[in-house]
Every structure is written in C-alpha cells, then in structure tokens.
Design a protein around this motif. Sequence first.
Motif, PDB file in Angstrom:
ATOM      1  N   ASP A  59      -0.741  -6.526   5.609  1.00 14.21           N
ATOM      2  CA  ASP A  59       0.326  -5.524   5.724  1.00 14.21           C
ATOM      3  C   ASP A  59       1.675  -6.120   5.328  1.00 14.21           C
ATOM      4  OD1 ASP A  59      -1.629  -3.819   6.619  1.00 14.21           O
ATOM      5  OD2 ASP A  59      -0.780  -3.550   8.627  1.00 14.21           O
ATOM      6  N   LEU A  60       1.946  -7.337   5.786  1.00 15.93           N
ATOM      7  CA  LEU A  60       3.214  -7.994   5.428  1.00 15.93           C
ATOM      8  C   LEU A  60       3.296  -8.259   3.934  1.00 15.93           C
ATOM      9  CD1 LEU A  60       3.649 -10.452   8.434  1.00 15.93           C
ATOM     10  CD2 LEU A  60       4.978  -8.381   7.951  1.00 15.93           C
ATOM     11  N   ASP A  61       2.177  -8.624   3.311  1.00 15.80           N
ATOM     12  CA  ASP A  61       2.164  -8.816   1.856  1.00 15.80           C
ATOM     13  C   ASP A  61       2.494  -7.510   1.130  1.00 15.80           C
ATOM     14  OD1 ASP A  61       1.552 -11.508   2.035  1.00 15.80           O
ATOM     15  OD2 ASP A  61      -0.612 -11.203   1.741  1.00 15.80           O
ATOM     16  N   VAL A  62       1.935  -6.408   1.607  1.00 14.65           N
ATOM     17  CA  VAL A  62       2.212  -5.101   1.003  1.00 14.65           C
ATOM     18  C   VAL A  62       3.707  -4.806   1.114  1.00 14.65           C
ATOM     19  CG1 VAL A  62       1.832  -2.601   1.226  1.00 14.65           C
ATOM     20  CG2 VAL A  62      -0.108  -4.186   1.402  1.00 14.65           C
ATOM     21  N   ILE A  63       4.261  -4.996   2.295  1.00 10.38           N
ATOM     22  CA  ILE A  63       5.691  -4.735   2.509  1.00 10.38           C
ATOM     23  C   ILE A  63       6.540  -5.621   1.605  1.00 10.38           C
ATOM     24  CG2 ILE A  63       7.579  -4.892   4.189  1.00 10.38           C
ATOM     25  CD1 ILE A  63       5.392  -4.128   6.336  1.00 10.38           C
ATOM     26  N   ARG A  64       6.187  -6.889   1.503  1.00 15.28           N
ATOM     27  CA  ARG A  64       6.950  -7.809   0.632  1.00 15.28           C
ATOM     28  C   ARG A  64       6.906  -7.367  -0.831  1.00 15.28           C
ATOM     29  NH1 ARG A  64       4.186 -11.997   3.678  1.00 15.28           N
ATOM     30  NH2 ARG A  64       5.564 -12.631   5.356  1.00 15.28           N
ATOM     31  N   ARG A  65       5.728  -6.955  -1.308  1.00 15.22           N
ATOM     32  CA  ARG A  65       5.609  -6.523  -2.715  1.00 15.22           C
ATOM     33  C   ARG A  65       6.479  -5.308  -2.993  1.00 15.22           C
ATOM     34  NH1 ARG A  65       0.005  -7.387  -2.050  1.00 15.22           N
ATOM     35  NH2 ARG A  65      -0.351  -5.142  -1.943  1.00 15.22           N
ATOM     36  N   TYR A  66       6.405  -4.319  -2.123  1.00 17.98           N
ATOM     37  CA  TYR A  66       7.191  -3.103  -2.323  1.00 17.98           C
ATOM     38  C   TYR A  66       8.687  -3.383  -2.200  1.00 17.98           C
ATOM     39  CZ  TYR A  66       3.283   0.147  -2.634  1.00 17.98           C
ATOM     40  OH  TYR A  66       2.181   0.836  -3.055  1.00 17.98           O
ATOM     41  N   THR A  67       9.060  -4.231  -1.251  1.00 15.19           N
ATOM     42  CA  THR A  67      10.468  -4.569  -1.075  1.00 15.19           C
ATOM     43  C   THR A  67      10.993  -5.339  -2.276  1.00 15.19           C
ATOM     44  OG1 THR A  67      10.176  -4.610   1.329  1.00 15.19           O
ATOM     45  CG2 THR A  67      12.122  -5.729   0.445  1.00 15.19           C
ATOM     46  N   ALA A  68      10.197  -6.267  -2.789  1.00 13.37           N
ATOM     47  CA  ALA A  68      10.619  -7.053  -3.952  1.00 13.37           C
ATOM     48  C   ALA A  68      10.843  -6.158  -5.160  1.00 13.37           C
ATOM     49  CB  ALA A  68       9.571  -8.126  -4.267  1.00 13.37           C
ATOM     50  N   GLU A  69      10.005  -5.146  -5.301  1.00  8.78           N
ATOM     51  CA  GLU A  69      10.097  -4.270  -6.472  1.00  8.78           C
ATOM     52  C   GLU A  69      11.161  -3.184  -6.316  1.00  8.78           C
ATOM     53  OE1 GLU A  69       9.116  -3.417 -10.284  1.00  8.78           O
ATOM     54  OE2 GLU A  69       8.168  -5.006  -9.120  1.00  8.78           O
ATOM     55  N   LEU A  70      11.319  -2.652  -5.080  1.00 10.90           N
ATOM     56  CA  LEU A  70      12.160  -1.464  -4.896  1.00 10.90           C
ATOM     57  C   LEU A  70      13.285  -1.634  -3.879  1.00 10.90           C
ATOM     58  CD1 LEU A  70       9.223   1.122  -4.742  1.00 10.90           C
ATOM     59  CD2 LEU A  70      10.666   0.601  -6.712  1.00 10.90           C
ATOM     60  N   GLY A  71      13.433  -2.803  -3.318  1.00 11.79           N
ATOM     61  CA  GLY A  71      14.487  -3.015  -2.318  1.00 11.79           C
ATOM     62  C   GLY A  71      14.157  -2.326  -1.011  1.00 11.79           C
ATOM     63  N   GLY A  72      15.192  -1.939  -0.281  1.00  7.96           N
ATOM     64  CA  GLY A  72      15.017  -1.323   1.023  1.00  7.96           C
ATOM     65  C   GLY A  72      14.185  -0.052   0.992  1.00  7.96           C
ATOM     66  N   SER A  73      14.313   0.707  -0.071  1.00  7.56           N
ATOM     67  CA  SER A  73      13.490   1.921  -0.196  1.00  7.56           C
ATOM     68  C   SER A  73      12.013   1.554  -0.323  1.00  7.56           C
ATOM     69  CB  SER A  73      13.916   2.742  -1.409  1.00  7.56           C
ATOM     70  OG  SER A  73      15.223   3.240  -1.223  1.00  7.56           O
ATOM     71  N   GLY A  74      11.731   0.426  -0.949  1.00  6.47           N
ATOM     72  CA  GLY A  74      10.354  -0.049  -1.060  1.00  6.47           C
ATOM     73  C   GLY A  74       9.779  -0.401   0.292  1.00  6.47           C
ATOM     74  N   THR A  75      10.618  -0.966   1.157  1.00  8.09           N
ATOM     75  CA  THR A  75      10.173  -1.281   2.515  1.00  8.09           C
ATOM     76  C   THR A  75       9.749  -0.006   3.234  1.00  8.09           C
ATOM     77  OG1 THR A  75      11.731  -3.136   2.599  1.00  8.09           O
ATOM     78  CG2 THR A  75      10.842  -2.362   4.701  1.00  8.09           C
ATOM     79  N   ALA A  76      10.581   1.018   3.147  1.00  5.56           N
ATOM     80  CA  ALA A  76      10.267   2.294   3.794  1.00  5.56           C
ATOM     81  C   ALA A  76       9.001   2.905   3.197  1.00  5.56           C
ATOM     82  CB  ALA A  76      11.448   3.258   3.657  1.00  5.56           C
ATOM     83  N   MET A  77       8.841   2.814   1.878  1.00  9.05           N
ATOM     84  CA  MET A  77       7.667   3.369   1.229  1.00  9.05           C
ATOM     85  C   MET A  77       6.412   2.633   1.683  1.00  9.05           C
ATOM     86  SD  MET A  77       6.798   3.820  -2.802  1.00  9.05           S
ATOM     87  CE  MET A  77       8.046   5.074  -3.034  1.00  9.05           C
ATOM     88  N   ALA A  78       6.460   1.308   1.731  1.00  8.61           N
ATOM     89  CA  ALA A  78       5.307   0.525   2.180  1.00  8.61           C
ATOM     90  C   ALA A  78       4.948   0.870   3.607  1.00  8.61           C
ATOM     91  CB  ALA A  78       5.612  -0.968   2.045  1.00  8.61           C
ATOM     92  N   MET A  79       5.936   0.989   4.462  1.00  7.59           N
ATOM     93  CA  MET A  79       5.683   1.333   5.862  1.00  7.59           C
ATOM     94  C   MET A  79       5.017   2.716   5.950  1.00  7.59           C
ATOM     95  SD  MET A  79       6.617  -1.285   7.622  1.00  7.59           S
ATOM     96  CE  MET A  79       6.737  -0.672   9.276  1.00  7.59           C
ATOM     97  N   SER A  80       5.471   3.645   5.153  1.00  7.50           N
ATOM     98  CA  SER A  80       4.868   4.982   5.152  1.00  7.50           C
ATOM     99  C   SER A  80       3.417   4.915   4.697  1.00  7.50           C
ATOM    100  CB  SER A  80       5.651   5.922   4.237  1.00  7.50           C
ATOM    101  OG  SER A  80       6.926   6.159   4.761  1.00  7.50           O
ATOM    102  N   LEU A  81       3.139   4.170   3.642  1.00  8.38           N
ATOM    103  CA  LEU A  81       1.769   4.030   3.165  1.00  8.38           C
ATOM    104  C   LEU A  81       0.878   3.399   4.229  1.00  8.38           C
ATOM    105  CD1 LEU A  81       2.352   2.834  -0.497  1.00  8.38           C
ATOM    106  CD2 LEU A  81       1.357   5.019   0.226  1.00  8.38           C
ATOM    107  N   LEU A  82       1.390   2.391   4.893  1.00  8.16           N
ATOM    108  CA  LEU A  82       0.594   1.691   5.900  1.00  8.16           C
ATOM    109  C   LEU A  82       0.298   2.593   7.099  1.00  8.16           C
ATOM    110  CD1 LEU A  82       2.274  -1.802   5.684  1.00  8.16           C
ATOM    111  CD2 LEU A  82      -0.024  -1.194   4.909  1.00  8.16           C
ATOM    112  N   ARG A  83       1.160   3.537   7.376  1.00  2.00           N
ATOM    113  CA  ARG A  83       0.920   4.470   8.484  1.00  2.00           C
ATOM    114  C   ARG A  83      -0.123   5.528   8.129  1.00  2.00           C
ATOM    115  NH1 ARG A  83       6.550   3.801   9.489  1.00  2.00           N
ATOM    116  NH2 ARG A  83       7.058   5.510   8.103  1.00  2.00           N
ATOM    117  N   LEU A  84      -0.456   5.682   6.880  1.00  2.00           N
ATOM    118  CA  LEU A  84      -1.375   6.736   6.451  1.00  2.00           C
ATOM    119  C   LEU A  84      -2.851   6.370   6.603  1.00  2.00           C
ATOM    120  CD1 LEU A  84       0.358   8.041   3.208  1.00  2.00           C
ATOM    121  CD2 LEU A  84       0.100   9.251   5.386  1.00  2.00           C
ATOM    122  N   ARG A  85      -3.152   5.322   7.281  1.00  3.70           N
ATOM    123  CA  ARG A  85      -4.573   4.945   7.367  1.00  3.70           C
ATOM    124  C   ARG A  85      -5.268   5.566   8.528  1.00  3.70           C
ATOM    125  NH1 ARG A  85      -3.020  -1.101   7.327  1.00  3.70           N
ATOM    126  NH2 ARG A  85      -1.550  -1.132   8.969  1.00  3.70           N
TER     127      ARG A  85
END
Length: 85
Positions: A59-85
């Motif tokens: 999960d932390l790797d997913v958050i890091r990848r999205y944050t690296a690519e999209l900044g703070g919005s990427g963090t929020a997007m990754a968190m949203s994706l991770l909640r969809l399981r």
Amino acid sequence: MTAIIEPGVGELDVHRLYDEMDRLDAGILAAVVQRTELARRIATARVGAGSPRVTHAHDLDVIRRYTAELGGSGTAMAMSLLRLR
C-alpha cells in the motif's frame, strides 16, 4: 425563421477534446473496476493462506508511486483506490 448557428472551429476542437477526455475517463473507470476486483481476489487469497488481508508495505509503495507522479493529488487518488477493495 431561426438561423442555426454553427460552432466555430475553436468550439469544435473543444468538443473533440471533451470526447477524447470522455473516452479516457471510460478507460480509467474500467481500469479502476478491474483493479478493485484484483485487490479483492488478492485479499481473499491472502486470508485463505492465513495472512493479513492487506500488505501495508505494498500500500505504501502504491501511495509513493502516485505521489511521485501526481503530487498531493496523487496521494489522495492512491488512498481512494486503496479504499475500494
């Protein structure tokens, strides 16, 4: 009699761009649905094997990848994706 006003070239370009964005959105939604199903299958397999449902390191790797690519919005997007399981 009412005249029909044709959109200008700029307006046609905007409509074409919206159409392309709509196609991308459809692909994104399909990918999110597919990702969610995979996450559920992984969780079921992990629980069946006696492991925790989630792997926090992944999960932390997913958050890091999205944050690296999209900044703070990427963090929020990754968190949203991770909640969809």
